[in-house]
Design a protein around this motif. Structure first.
Motif, PDB file in Angstrom:
ATOM      1  N   UNK A 611       0.833  -1.210   0.000  1.00 44.15           N
ATOM      2  CA  UNK A 611       0.000   0.000   0.000  1.00 44.15           C
ATOM      3  C   UNK A 611       0.864   1.256   0.000  1.00 44.15           C
ATOM      4  N   UNK A 612       1.860   1.242   0.899  1.00 43.67           N
ATOM      5  CA  UNK A 612       2.736   2.425   1.006  1.00 43.67           C
ATOM      6  C   UNK A 612       3.503   2.636  -0.295  1.00 43.67           C
ATOM      7  N   UNK A 613       3.917   1.527  -0.919  1.00 46.86           N
ATOM      8  CA  UNK A 613       4.662   1.616  -2.176  1.00 46.86           C
ATOM      9  C   UNK A 613       3.790   2.217  -3.274  1.00 46.86           C
ATOM     10  N   UNK A 614       2.535   1.764  -3.335  1.00 50.67           N
ATOM     11  CA  UNK A 614       1.620   2.284  -4.352  1.00 50.67           C
ATOM     12  C   UNK A 614       1.282   3.747  -4.080  1.00 50.67           C
ATOM     13  N   UNK A 615       1.106   4.084  -2.812  1.00 56.54           N
ATOM     14  CA  UNK A 615       0.818   5.484  -2.455  1.00 56.54           C
ATOM     15  C   UNK A 615       1.979   6.388  -2.836  1.00 56.54           C
ATOM     16  N   UNK A 616       3.194   5.877  -2.613  1.00 65.43           N
ATOM     17  CA  UNK A 616       4.378   6.683  -2.948  1.00 65.43           C
ATOM     18  C   UNK A 616       4.431   6.964  -4.445  1.00 65.43           C
ATOM     19  N   UNK A 617       3.891   6.019  -5.224  1.00 63.49           N
ATOM     20  CA  UNK A 617       3.920   6.192  -6.671  1.00 63.49           C
ATOM     21  C   UNK A 617       2.775   7.047  -7.179  1.00 63.49           C
ATOM     22  N   UNK A 618       1.957   7.562  -6.262  1.00 63.13           N
ATOM     23  CA  UNK A 618       0.869   8.455  -6.676  1.00 63.13           C
ATOM     24  C   UNK A 618       1.168   9.897  -6.247  1.00 63.13           C
ATOM     25  N   UNK A 619       2.400  10.130  -5.832  1.00 60.40           N
ATOM     26  CA  UNK A 619       2.772  11.458  -5.365  1.00 60.40           C
ATOM     27  C   UNK A 619       3.069  12.375  -6.546  1.00 60.40           C
ATOM     28  N   UNK A 620       3.686  13.498  -6.237  1.00 55.45           N
ATOM     29  CA  UNK A 620       3.973  14.505  -7.257  1.00 55.45           C
ATOM     30  C   UNK A 620       4.816  13.932  -8.391  1.00 55.45           C
ATOM     31  N   UNK A 621       5.800  13.095  -8.019  1.00 53.47           N
ATOM     32  CA  UNK A 621       6.669  12.518  -9.032  1.00 53.47           C
ATOM     33  C   UNK A 621       5.875  11.605  -9.975  1.00 53.47           C
ATOM     34  N   UNK A 622       4.951  10.824  -9.396  1.00 56.69           N
ATOM     35  CA  UNK A 622       4.149   9.905 -10.213  1.00 56.69           C
ATOM     36  C   UNK A 622       3.305  10.676 -11.217  1.00 56.69           C
ATOM     37  N   UNK A 623       2.714  11.776 -10.758  1.00 52.62           N
ATOM     38  CA  UNK A 623       1.893  12.600 -11.663  1.00 52.62           C
ATOM     39  C   UNK A 623       2.756  13.166 -12.784  1.00 52.62           C
ATOM     40  N   UNK A 624       3.985  13.487 -12.403  1.00 52.32           N
ATOM     41  CA  UNK A 624       4.911  14.025 -13.395  1.00 52.32           C
ATOM     42  C   UNK A 624       5.233  12.968 -14.454  1.00 52.32           C
ATOM     43  N   UNK A 625       5.429  11.717 -13.995  1.00 49.64           N
ATOM     44  CA  UNK A 625       5.713  10.632 -14.929  1.00 49.64           C
ATOM     45  C   UNK A 625       4.527  10.384 -15.853  1.00 49.64           C
ATOM     46  N   UNK A 626       3.311  10.378 -15.274  1.00 46.72           N
ATOM     47  CA  UNK A 626       2.120  10.163 -16.094  1.00 46.72           C
ATOM     48  C   UNK A 626       1.957  11.271 -17.127  1.00 46.72           C
ATOM     49  N   UNK A 627       2.303  12.472 -16.708  1.00 45.71           N
ATOM     50  CA  UNK A 627       2.121  13.605 -17.617  1.00 45.71           C
ATOM     51  C   UNK A 627       3.070  13.532 -18.812  1.00 45.71           C
TER      52      UNK A 627
END
Length: 872
Positions: A611-627
């Motif tokens: 859960x923590x790993x997935x949450x970490x991947x939804x942070x600002x950096x994750x949004x940046x990667x998706x963008x």
């Protein structure tokens, strides 16, 4: 339209321009016009000039249609040899879509087909005048290219391209196709260009042009380690086009997803079976499962354990047969029989070398282990046979009732799709539902085998009904027959994942996951069979949940909450991409938890960590990667689609308008005309209108309808404004005249100025692709220098490592040998350093040469052909 010689003359060139427009291919295609598909098509044909593009729209937005439009454009541009490489299961589907939607005939080739008529295909594929659209599997694509080395391929389409993303450290099929397709323009289609890491993008874009990102080492340093996302997005802009479902909600009416769960509890026997299988799969030594494939086969068995006890029986009988052969002393490679049962459940490739002899150990001890394992499997089979009905089946009956009640309440036709991963479970469900009171005609099965009596009967009836129509091939016609029957007669379609690929079931709005895959993309594909363009009702997704199994509940929670699979409007694919854990990798993470945890506390700790790993991947950096994948902002995308929709409407209006014009009556030469009508004075008090074309030698670049004032200065008036005024001029108002000497000289000066204006217009049109290619090549030069630096640093690091080795050594002679090695490495480093600048110069020279060669195709011999000079 009334006769108007001015418009008739202009229409001669205007019609040519309209025919050469990308939008021209919309006129003959049997498709519904959607702006995002046209935008993707336009982006693709522009990108083909510099290598190609990845079309990465979300699931269900019509990437095949986009590819078909590009293919049609390529063929109409004079290219004849096209290769379409894709998963084998999609070959027939593509053949049908190309024929039905675009009127294109294609050929499915495999080893058997080619060998049967080798001379014919050798002749056809090397004849540049014959059109050949070849559809073939990934594995056979490169073999075909090698078999006919003289065949020149003009264009390649790769579907489901994410399967080839590990091109530099994956399967041979990806490497071979990559090497053989270098330099051939291509488009790649995938809804998931970024699955597990940024290096996925490196692999895919390298298929388009390996110079864009260079080596993986340089890519990782620049974009993974240094996180230079702004530059990465800039580089992706010309070679990746992606549309999300939310972007097109304005044009494509997507319905919502509604999630429901039905809980159930296992019986005592089912609990015992679960525990026995769980303990069996956690054994340190398992002779029944080949070592190198252990993870994959255990994954399959856990899937079947969640499916039904009946699916497990067949599975453990296969394992038992293998053990009995091993016990008798048969080579384990020969004990592979029956393992085909597993391969349809996994997406990874099977390592057949895994069926080798067990580790050499004492035969007596080995046989004791095998006998113990056989006894344990016998107990599992005994318990499984003791179970007459599964608790989950009762939950399924409740789920079907919930779906039917919802449909009745909303006045929707009562239909439900039930998904299971096992054919045996599929048949068990059908039999139990019939016992419950459902008629034989209410239930239809779909699994890709079509081996049951009902499927065969439906196929025969479909053949009679469609006698004399296009022959689609047996497997596709079976699919049509079953889907038609489900749409018009049956209430329940029980479907396996293997059989569901390519099914369009938008007439049904209820999906039940009898067993729930751990792969988010597989669930998305299931729901996407119904939740797709054309669905008129909200889609109900019902999941069956074992309340006694805390691990199952946590998996469901992650799939539902983290991946947002079951609710909302737009589905999960972009969310899954956002956490970079979609597909197979996520599936393996879940398997690891099931295999390694024994107590409730251990499961809780492991899932909390996930859960923590997935949450970490939804942070600002994750949004940046998706963008990174979204090369336009939401507002820019909306504006772009609105503009395209207007352009399509305008194009269709123009086609209708100009097709109504009769053929030009002014042929060849130049006519000087003057007009008595004062309409032209609305635009300019006195001046000249020029009608003709701007050409490259004799080929049209664009039609010319230009207005100049009395001083010969070009007046920027739009074509629609000019046409509106010309419409008001009658032929009787127009008279010929002979220009005076002064007028002729004035027209000559204006002509020269107009030539310059038209050349500038042409250069403005071509400059984006010229500039992009120049930037790409210059970036490649920088990448090559970065590679040199990286190699230099590696050589330095190697010397330092050897120096540490020399210091650590206590042996005098060993030290001497190491020092010699250091001296050799230093000498090589010095030579490398000395050649550094020379290599840089070579890269620059090579780059300049390639830029100049590329630019030649845009050189023109500009000719301004004026047919009418209209003085007013």
């Amino acid at each position: 339209m009334k006769h108007n010689l001015l418009l008739e003359q202009y229409s001669k060139y205007k019609k040519i321009e309209l025919e050469e427009s990308p939008f021209h291919f919309l006129l003959n295609a049997n498709i519904e016009l959607n702006p995002h598909q046209i935008n993707a098509f336009c982006a693709a044909i522009q990108a083909l000039k510099t290598g190609g593009i990845v079309l990465a729209d979300e699931v269900g937005l019509g990437k095949t249609i986009e590819a078909g439009l590009v293919l049609k454009y390529v063929i109409d541009s004079g290219k004849n040899h096209i290769l379409i490489s894709l998963p084998a299961s999609l070959r027939k589907q593509w053949e049908i879509e190309l024929l039905e939607k675009f009127g294109l005939t294609s050929y499915i080739l495999d080893k058997q087909t080619v060998e049967k008529d080798f001379k014919y295909w050798a002749s056809r594929l090397t004849d540049s005048s014959k059109q050949s659209i070849i559809i073939t599997s990934y594995a056979y694509s490169s073999k075909l290219m090698k078999a006919f080395p003289k065949a020149k391929w003009d264009f390649i389409i790769i579907d489901e391209a994410h399967n080839l993303r590990n091109v530099f450290h994956g399967t041979k099929r990806a490497k071979n196709l990559f090497e053989l397709s270098k330099g051939i323009p291509k488009i790649l289609l995938t809804a998931t260009p970024l699955q597990n890491s940024l290096t996925d993008l490196h692999g895919l874009i390298s298929f388009i042009d390996p110079r864009i990102f260079g080596s993986e080492k340089v890519f990782v340093k620049r974009y993974v380690n240094d996180q230079d996302y702004a530059d990465l997005k800039h580089e992706l802009l010309p070679v990746l086009y992606r549309t999300l479902r939310k972007d097109v909600a304005k044009y494509m009416n997507f319905k919502k997803r509604i999630c429901k769960t039905v809980d159930f509890s296992l019986s005592v026997d089912e609990i015992e079976l679960y525990q026995r299988v769980n303990d069996f799969l956690k054994r340190d030594i398992l002779y029944s499962i080949p070592t190198s494939n252990r993870g994959l086969i255990i994954l399959v068995i856990r899937k079947l354990l969640a499916s039904s006890s009946f699916a497990l029986i067949e599975t453990f009988e296969v394992l038992k047969q293998r053990l009995e052969k091993l016990y008798q002393g048969t080579r384990s490679a020969n004990a592979q029989e029956g393992f085909d049962l597993f391969w349809s459940y996994v997406e990874d490739e099977i390592d057949e070398s895994g069926f080798e002899e067990p580790d050499d150990e004492d035969t007596v001890i080995q046989k004791q282990y095998i006998k113990s394992e056989i006894d344990e499997i016998d107990e599992i089979i005994t318990v499984a046979n003791r179970i007459s009905t599964n608790a989950k089946l009762q939950a399924l009956k409740s789920a079907i009732k919930i779906a039917f009640d919802y449909q009745q309440e909303h006045e929707i036709s009562q239909k439900v799709v039930v998904f299971t991963e096992s054919k045996r479970t599929q048949k068990y469900i059908a039999n139990e539902l019939r016992k419950e009171g459902y008629q034989d005609d209410d239930i239809v099965l779909f699994n890709g085998d079509f081996d049951d009596a009902m499927s065969k009967e439906l196929y025969r009836a479909w053949q009679v009904k469609n006698f004399g129509k296009v022959n689609y091939g047996r497997s596709v016609e079976y699919k049509h027959a079953i889907v038609d029957y489900f749409k018009n007669n049956a209430k329940i379609l029980i479907c396996t994942d293997a059989g569901s690929e390519g099914l369009n079931l938008q007439f049904c709005n209820a999906v039940i996951n009898y067993d729930l895959p751990w792969n988010p993309m597989k669930i998305e594909q299931r729901i996407g069979r119904c939740h797709r363009y054309g669905q008129r009702n909200d889609v109900v997704a019902i999941n069956l949940l074992n309340t006694q199994n805390a691990a199952d509940q946590r998996v469901y929670e992650i799939l539902s909450k983290k991946f947002e699979l079951f609710e909302g409007v737009f589905g999960a694919s972009d969310i899954a991409l956002g956490v970079l854990e979609s597909g197979v990798s996520f599936e393996k993470m879940i398997l690891e938890i099931y295999q390694s945890c024994n107590t409730t506390a251990e499961f809780k700790k492991a899932f909390d960590k996930l859960d923590r790993k997935l949450n970490a991947k939804r942070d600002k950096k994750a949004k940046q990667l998706r963008s990174l994948l979204l090369t336009e902002s939401s507002n820019a995308k909306e504006a772009s689609l609105d503009k395209t929709k207007e352009e399509i409407a305008e194009y269709l209006r123009e086609v209708e308008y100009w097709s109504d014009c009769t053929e030009a009556r002014v042929e060849g030469g130049l006519r000087y005309l003057e007009v008595d009508n004062e309409c032209m004075n609305m635009l300019c008090e006195h001046g000249t209108l020029f009608i003709g074309s701007f050409c490259n030698s004799t080929s049209l670049l664009f039609p010319v309808l230009l207005l100049c004032n009395s001083e010969g200065t070009y007046i920027n008036v739009s074509e629609p404004e000019l046409v509106e005024v010309i419409e008001k001029i009658n032929d009787s108002d127009v008279h010929t005249f002979s220009p005076s000497k002064d007028e002729s000289e004035a027209y000559k000066r204006v002509y020269d100025k107009l030539c310059s204006e038209m050349l500038l217009k042409y250069q403005k049109q071509t400059s984006p692709v010229i500039e992009y290619n120049k930037r790409k090549i210059e970036n490649w030069e920088r990448i090559q220098m970065d590679q040199l630096v990286a190699d230099y640093q590696d050589m330095q690091a190697e010397i330092e490592a050897i120096q540490h080795q020399e210091k650590a050594s206590t042996n005098f002679y060993e030290k001497i040998d190491i020092r010699k090695k250091i001296a050799e490495k230093k000498k090589a480093l010095e030579s490398y350093q000395a050649a550094f600048h020379q290599k840089g110069t070579e890269f620059k020279t090579e780059g300049d040469k390639e830029i100049a060669e590329f630019n030649k195709q845009f050189d023109v011999n500009p000719v301004l052909i004026i047919n009418i000079v209209l003085k007013f």
